[in-house]
Design a protein around this motif. Structure first.
Motif, mmCIF file in Angstrom:
data_model
loop_
_atom_site.group_PDB
_atom_site.id
_atom_site.type_symbol
_atom_site.label_atom_id
_atom_site.label_comp_id
_atom_site.label_asym_id
_atom_site.label_seq_id
_atom_site.Cartn_x
_atom_site.Cartn_y
_atom_site.Cartn_z
ATOM 1 N N HIS A 56 0.833 -1.205 0.000
ATOM 2 C CA HIS A 56 0.000 0.000 0.000
ATOM 3 C C HIS A 56 0.873 1.262 0.000
ATOM 4 C CE1 HIS A 56 -3.171 -2.814 1.007
ATOM 5 N NE2 HIS A 56 -4.054 -1.876 0.746
ATOM 6 N N ALA A 57 2.067 1.160 0.565
ATOM 7 C CA ALA A 57 2.928 2.331 0.652
ATOM 8 C C ALA A 57 3.505 2.722 -0.703
ATOM 9 C CB ALA A 57 4.058 2.086 1.650
ATOM 10 N N THR A 58 3.296 1.898 -1.737
ATOM 11 C CA THR A 58 3.828 2.262 -3.046
ATOM 12 C C THR A 58 3.027 3.388 -3.696
ATOM 13 O OG1 THR A 58 2.471 0.561 -4.038
ATOM 14 C CG2 THR A 58 4.750 -0.015 -3.596
ATOM 15 N N LEU A 59 1.754 3.544 -3.284
ATOM 16 C CA LEU A 59 0.867 4.452 -4.030
ATOM 17 C C LEU A 59 1.350 5.912 -4.049
ATOM 18 C CD1 LEU A 59 -1.613 4.503 -5.759
ATOM 19 C CD2 LEU A 59 -2.996 4.874 -3.742
ATOM 20 N N PRO A 60 1.734 6.508 -2.903
ATOM 21 C CA PRO A 60 2.187 7.903 -2.998
ATOM 22 C C PRO A 60 3.395 8.044 -3.914
ATOM 23 C CG PRO A 60 2.028 7.201 -0.702
ATOM 24 C CD PRO A 60 1.750 6.011 -1.535
ATOM 25 N N GLY A 61 4.274 7.049 -3.918
ATOM 26 C CA GLY A 61 5.455 7.114 -4.772
ATOM 27 C C GLY A 61 5.074 7.163 -6.234
ATOM 28 N N ILE A 62 4.057 6.370 -6.603
ATOM 29 C CA ILE A 62 3.597 6.398 -7.994
ATOM 30 C C ILE A 62 3.101 7.798 -8.347
ATOM 31 C CG2 ILE A 62 1.850 5.495 -9.563
ATOM 32 C CD1 ILE A 62 1.975 2.885 -7.998
ATOM 33 N N GLY A 63 2.299 8.373 -7.422
ATOM 34 C CA GLY A 63 1.753 9.703 -7.683
ATOM 35 C C GLY A 63 2.845 10.751 -7.788
ATOM 36 N N ILE A 64 3.781 10.723 -6.824
ATOM 37 C CA ILE A 64 4.843 11.738 -6.827
ATOM 38 C C ILE A 64 5.718 11.581 -8.069
ATOM 39 C CG2 ILE A 64 6.928 12.497 -5.629
ATOM 40 C CD1 ILE A 64 5.498 11.866 -3.007
ATOM 41 N N ALA A 65 6.029 10.322 -8.429
ATOM 42 C CA ALA A 65 6.860 10.101 -9.617
ATOM 43 C C ALA A 65 6.168 10.659 -10.848
ATOM 44 C CB ALA A 65 7.136 8.607 -9.784
ATOM 45 N N PHE A 66 4.859 10.430 -10.946
ATOM 46 C CA PHE A 66 4.125 10.943 -12.103
ATOM 47 C C PHE A 66 4.204 12.468 -12.153
ATOM 48 C CE2 PHE A 66 0.437 12.532 -14.291
ATOM 49 C CZ PHE A 66 0.381 11.738 -15.417
#
Lengths: 415, 307
Positions: A56-66
């Motif tokens: 679940h902790a991967t989600l903010p990283g996906i958003g920030i990377a985008f």
């Protein structure tokens, strides 16, 4: 299921259902194998649900990377970039779980729950931000929640396949230290293995599998690939190395079968199918595994029940006591030890005398040998011949005195 | 002010009630080391709702609630069965069951024609708190106007009833709950039905999760089960105060999260609001982080001197 479905399924299994689905199937198989093998170490360390927090902790990283990639003028949807971002935020999440569990008095499960819900919530906030960005409307980042294999690019598939293969390679390389640490950390530390380092490697592996699995299975369900195969494998063996291999095989099979199934008909999402195939294998193992399975346990229970009733029934026959228990009567009747009217057969009388003698020998033996190794073996079922040598039994018989006729006097004749 | 009553009052109230309803049982789950039960329950609600929709063909309150509640009970029984039959540690047993049930829910949802109704995975995950507006209101006076009150979003009375029920149950069963949470063996010797209390707690948590789920999505549910009680745990050593702190933290998270989601982007120069559910979870996480850093009882007993 009609024949069309089966034809499509067989074609998908043979990688003949089109280029894209073949890529997905191979990638899912590799990913499943890596996840199953890597998850074993997590499971043996009793930290299976840490992977849920990581996922679940991967989600903010996906958003920030985008957001970063768009701000730098990039495309925003490049898979390696998104995966890198997700790995970074998963690391932060993992670090926080460990920090909370070590530094505060909150237990690890609370730390896991807190990190997974807060990171996920923050990720959702970022997703809504991205939806309002001019270039973000078609970002399709929601597909990382549940995974999506439709329209997967060749480059994405290669990323997943290569990543899965790399994870399998790492498991092969580090399987010895990882096995030792997850089986007995204290012994590992004593023999010079860096427990902390190996733990980090296990977590790195889990994170790699999670990140690679995002595209196919999605971040909510990827944890299933890490948990279900090791739990399933544990039913089939008591040896750690074999759990690793079996879990890898089960995970790979579930990934491959699930991907092939989902390619066989429309509206069959890949991620959930892989999880359900894995769960099906788990249910089969739970029911049918040879030693730890439910069927085997039931069989053992019936066997034990039968032995107890047989022995107690024979003892009652020998002591001329009436038998009322229905199951006892049934067992004795079925083995031809009593007649349908309840009178003992010659065979029954012989067996009863034998059991009574065994019981009397045990009586003496438990008085003579007070130590655990002999007296502790008495459970009312084990024959004394299985525990003592012939000489020792002869000595017991000497103490017992000569054989007496089996009859009502016996009850009073016990020395 | 009219716009506030129309657009913001009801979502705000629903958010606060949902947060409190989840935080109350969360305190006991946390102390019993069952914090992740909330996580598991909120995942399995999805298949329950989908099955209820398949059976009844409509999206109405009671079938959904029954379906979700049924799924939660099935999940708890399955977890227990897997744990005992397979001799598997509880965390792994939970992971096996809730992922499989969630996967089944997603598969069913994809297979079903739900085009005519509002039911999808995204909605299940983060709800649509912002859409629960009270259109028939035209100012504070509407609170006393029966016609306007009839136009309240049905989630509000439902959530209020659930929160009231849970608060009532917590109050009535306070002593047995407290006793069996801290010393199950002692509670059992006093003749308390500890197994029933344990199951009752999980069922109460499921009621809270199901009622809140419909309005605010599962992500708030998980966050509110864990974050406010965990932060409260670091503030005090007394259960009474811990529960009070957790209710305060839950309320603060809901209000602050809603406000930040609605107006925060505007303050920062943005034009669109962000997800309120996600923001509430984020704020609860910030509160927990502050408690972890500053809470007066943050360290383990004895750890302070060693460190």
């Amino acid at each position: 299921m009609d024949t069309g479905f089966w034809q499509a399924f067989l074609a998908a299994l043979a990688l003949q259902a089109g280029y894209n689905s073949a890529l997905v199937a191979v990638g899912a198989g590799l990913l499943g194998a890596a996840a199953g093998a890597g998850g074993t170490f997590l499971f043996l360390r009793k930290r299976a649900l840490v992977s849920d927090a990581v996922a679940h902790a991967t989600l903010p990283g996906i958003g920030i990377a985008f957001i970063l990639m768009v701000m730098l003028g990039g495309e925003g949807r490049s898979l390696p970039g998104l995966l890198l971002g997700s790995a970074v935020s998963a690391t932060v999440g993992l670090f926080l779980v460990e920090w909370i569990a070590r530094r505060t008095r909150l237990p690890e499960d609370a730390a896991i729950g807190a990190v997974l819900s807060v990171f996920f919530g923050f990720g959702i906030v970022l997703l809504t931000v991205i939806q309002t960005m001019s270039s973000g409307r078609q970002a399709g980042l929601e597909s990382f929640l549940l995974g999506s294999t439709a329209g997967m690019l060749y480059a994405d598939a290669v990323t997943i396949a290569v990543g899965g293969a790399l994870c399998v390679g790492v498991v092969l390389l580090l399987r010895r230290p990882m096995t030792i640490v997850s089986f007995d950390p204290d012994w590992a530390a004593a023999s010079g293995v860096s427990v902390r380092g190996v733990d980090l490697a296990i977590m790195g592996l889990v994170m790699a599998v999670t990140v690679i699995g995002l595209k196919i299975v999605g971040l909510i369900l990827v944890v299933a690939l890490l948990i279900i195969p090791p739990v399933t494998a544990r039913f089939w063996t008591e040896r750690t190395e074999r759990v690793v291999w079996i879990a890898g095989a089960l995970g790979g099979a579930a990934g491959y079968l699930g991907a092939a199934l989902s390619a066989s008909a429309p509206d069959l999402p890949t991620g959930p199918l892989i999880v359900l195939v894995s769960f099906g294998l788990f249910m089969l193992s739970l029911l049918l595994a040879p030693v730890r399975g439910v069927a085997a346990a039931l069989w053992r229970h019936r066997r034990f029940q039968h032995d107890v009733h047989r022995r107690q029934g024979l003892l009652a026959l020998a002591r001329r006591e009436a038998i009322f228990d229905r199951l006892t009567l049934k067992v004795l009747r079925r083995e031809g030890l009593i007649r349908p009217d309840g009178v003992e057969t010659p065979d029954g009388a012989a067996q009863a005398a034998k059991v009574l003698r065994d019981e009397k020998r045990w009586d003496v033996a438990r008085r003579v040998y007070r130590d655990e190794t002999i007296a502790g073996r008495y459970d009312g079922l084990t024959s004394i011949e299985a525990v003592l040598t012939r000489d020792e039994i002869a000595e017991l018989d000497r103490r017992l005195g000569p054989p007496v006729s089996v009859g009502p006097r016996i009850a009073g004749a016990v020395p | 002010m009219n716009a506030f009553v129309q657009l913001d009052l009801t979502p705000l109230l629903i958010g606060v009630l949902a947060a409190i309803a989840c935080a109350l049982p969360g305190n006991f789950l946390l102390l019993r080391r069952q914090a992740l039960i909330g996580d598991a329950i909120s995942h399995v609600v999805l298949p329950g709702i989908v099955v209820a929709f398949l059976v009844t063909g409509t999206i109405t309150t009671w079938p959904m609630m029954l379906g979700a509640g049924g799924a939660a009970i099935v999940a708890v029984v399955l977890i227990e069965a897997v744990r005992r039959l397979g001799r598997i540690e509880p965390g792994a047993a939970m992971g096996v069951v809730f992922t499989a049930m969630f996967a089944a829910g997603v598969l069913l949802l994809e297979q079903t024609d739900t085009s005519g109704v509002h039911i999808d995975v995204e909605h299940a995950l983060y709800g649509s708190l912002e859409s629960l507006i009270w259109l028939s209101a035209d100012g504070w006076g509407s609170l006393l106007d029966p016609v306007a009150l009839a136009g309240l979003p049905p989630e509000l009375p439902r959530m209020a009833a659930a929160a009231a029920l849970i608060a009532l149950l917590t109050g009535v069963f306070w002593r047995p709950l407290k006793l069996s949470t801290f010393d199950e063996g002692f509670a059992a010797t006093l003749g308390l039905p500890v197994a029933a209390i344990s199951l009752g707690l999980v069922v109460a948590a499921a009621v809270a999760a199901v009622a809140a789920f419909d309005a605010v999505g599962s992500i708030i549910v998980i966050a509110m089960f864990i974050c406010p009680p965990a932060a409260a745990r670091l503030m005090t050593n007394r259960l009474e105060r811990q529960v009070a702190w957790s209710v305060a933290f839950a309320t603060l998270s809901a209000v602050l999260g809603y406000v930040l989601a609605g107006w925060g982007p505007l303050w920062l120069g943005g034009t669109h609001a962000v997800s309120a559910a996600g923001m509430i979870a984020t704020v609860s996480g910030v509160i927990l982080a502050l408690a972890c850093l500053l809470g007066p009882h943050r360290a383990r007993v004895g750890a302070a001197r060693e460190a």
